[in-house]
Design an enzyme around this catalytic site. Structure first.
Site, PDB file in Angstrom:
ATOM      1  N   ASN A  55       6.596 -12.209  -7.676  1.00  0.00           N
ATOM      2  CA  ASN A  55       6.559 -12.012  -9.262  1.00  0.00           C
ATOM      3  C   ASN A  55       7.639 -10.874  -9.458  1.00  0.00           C
ATOM      4  O   ASN A  55       7.418 -10.432 -10.560  1.00  0.00           O
ATOM      5  CB  ASN A  55       5.316 -11.583  -9.830  1.00  0.00           C
ATOM      6  CG  ASN A  55       4.630 -10.454  -9.020  1.00  0.00           C
ATOM      7  OD1 ASN A  55       5.177  -9.668  -8.293  1.00  0.00           O
ATOM      8  ND2 ASN A  55       3.426 -10.111  -9.481  1.00  0.00           N
ATOM      9  N   HIS A  76       7.783  -7.836  -8.155  1.00  0.00           N
ATOM     10  CA  HIS A  76       7.020  -6.489  -8.134  1.00  0.00           C
ATOM     11  C   HIS A  76       7.980  -5.735  -6.760  1.00  0.00           C
ATOM     12  O   HIS A  76       8.423  -6.367  -5.910  1.00  0.00           O
ATOM     13  CB  HIS A  76       5.618  -6.401  -7.894  1.00  0.00           C
ATOM     14  CG  HIS A  76       5.009  -6.675  -6.684  1.00  0.00           C
ATOM     15  ND1 HIS A  76       3.969  -7.472  -6.410  1.00  0.00           N
ATOM     16  CD2 HIS A  76       5.409  -6.535  -5.364  1.00  0.00           C
ATOM     17  CE1 HIS A  76       3.517  -7.705  -5.231  1.00  0.00           C
ATOM     18  NE2 HIS A  76       4.421  -7.097  -4.600  1.00  0.00           N
ATOM     19  N   ASP A  91       2.866   2.651  -0.943  1.00  0.00           N
ATOM     20  CA  ASP A  91       1.852   2.409  -1.558  1.00  0.00           C
ATOM     21  C   ASP A  91       0.667   2.081  -0.267  1.00  0.00           C
ATOM     22  O   ASP A  91       0.714   2.185   0.584  1.00  0.00           O
ATOM     23  CB  ASP A  91       2.093   0.966  -2.552  1.00  0.00           C
ATOM     24  CG  ASP A  91       2.725  -0.029  -1.568  1.00  0.00           C
ATOM     25  OD1 ASP A  91       2.819  -0.046  -0.575  1.00  0.00           O
ATOM     26  OD2 ASP A  91       3.171  -1.085  -2.225  1.00  0.00           O
ATOM     27  N   GLU A 107       3.548  -3.794 -10.763  1.00  0.00           N
ATOM     28  CA  GLU A 107       3.491  -5.245 -11.269  1.00  0.00           C
ATOM     29  C   GLU A 107       4.477  -5.605 -12.713  1.00  0.00           C
ATOM     30  O   GLU A 107       4.738  -4.591 -13.279  1.00  0.00           O
ATOM     31  CB  GLU A 107       2.003  -5.535 -11.472  1.00  0.00           C
ATOM     32  CG  GLU A 107       1.299  -5.233 -10.111  1.00  0.00           C
ATOM     33  CD  GLU A 107       1.325  -6.649  -9.173  1.00  0.00           C
ATOM     34  OE1 GLU A 107       2.320  -7.307  -9.289  1.00  0.00           O
ATOM     35  OE2 GLU A 107       0.579  -6.834  -8.217  1.00  0.00           O
TER      36      GLU A 107
END
Ligand code: GLP
Length: 249
Positions: free
Chosen positions: A136, A138, A67, A143
């Site tokens: 979280n 990810h 990313d 996400e």
């Protein structure tokens, strides 16, 4: 899925680097999917050390990063391009022409995502994909809520991701709100996957990813469906996994 418990961060870094080294030795022109974040930094340091000792050769290695923030360029110190140069590429004999990171400055989202998917598809497939995990759940910048059939796409970062990553920026306002990320589909097509997790703040996400329901609410839970995943995590990151197991005994 194989879970390797590390004593601490150094042990985690050595174990993860061993797995990557084995890939490089077995296939000197392997395609490595690489990750950023603070967790893999020790792994990269260890790889550099073994390269300096003459044990590893990156001459023919190709890399494809997961990313990149959208809206910042390679010269920006917070870009993942800059991270990869300073934490790995500038210290080994990799040919920079063989390294790939999404172009954060490309405004045309469709064009950039298609270009990146082409790179992944034409590489012959990622041999080993390194992943961290967000608090979280990810992976890359996929996400919670992300559809599992997405390939490279532009992501709106979750508020808790922006908060977690603010430590690298001068202020939270400076954290980009969007990023380009490989999708879950690209990640799942990798031939093998190595996920590294360190620290207590990852314990819940790691437990849910490994033993919870497979759900887009915890993107990393999709890894339960992959047939060649190694997890290297330290005691703190594995604390909930271990306590849940003990409570079953
Ligand atoms: C970022 C990256 C992820 C990484 C995550 C966790 O959001 N896009 O690839 O896994 O951070 O980072 P850290 O290892 O610093 O906790």
């Amino acid at each position: 899925m194989r879970i390797y418990e590390a004593k601490d961060y150094n042990d985690l870094s050595r174990k993860a680097a061993n797995i990557i080294s084995a890939q490089i030795i077995m296939k000197p022109d392997a395609v490595l999917g690489l990750a950023t974040g603070s967790t893999p930094i020790g792994t990269y340091k260890q790889l550099i050390e073994w390269y300096e000792k003459g044990d590893l050769d990156f001459k023919e290695i190709k890399t494809i990063n997961l990313d990149e923030y959208k809206g910042i360029g390679p010269e920006n110190e917070q870009s993942y391009y800059h991270f990869m140069r300073t934490n790995l590429f500038d210290h080994i004999n990799i040919d920079l022409a063989n390294t790939n990171i999404p172009n954060g400055l490309e405004e045309d989202i469709e064009k950039e995502c298609a270009r990146y998917d082409d790179i992944i598809n034409q590489s012959g497939g990622i041999d080993l994909q390194l992943l961290g995990i967000g608090c979280n759940g990810h992976i890359g910048f996929n996400e919670p809520g992300i559809s599992f059939d997405k390939s490279t796409h532009c992501v709106k970062l979750a508020d808790n991701t922006i908060q977690a990553n603010a430590r690298f920026f001068e202020s939270i306002e400076d954290v980009p709100k969007y990023a380009y990320s490989m999708g879950i589909k690209n990640i799942m097509q990798a031939k093998s996957i190595l996920l590294v997790a360190s620290g207590e703040n990852k314990a819940k996400a790691l437990y849910e990813a490994l033993y919870g329901p497979i759900t887009p609410a915890v993107p990393a839970s999709v890894l339960q469906l992959h047939n060649n995943v190694s997890i290297v995590a330290d005691e703190e990151a594995l604390s909930i996994v271990k306590s849940e197991k003990e409570s079953l005994l």
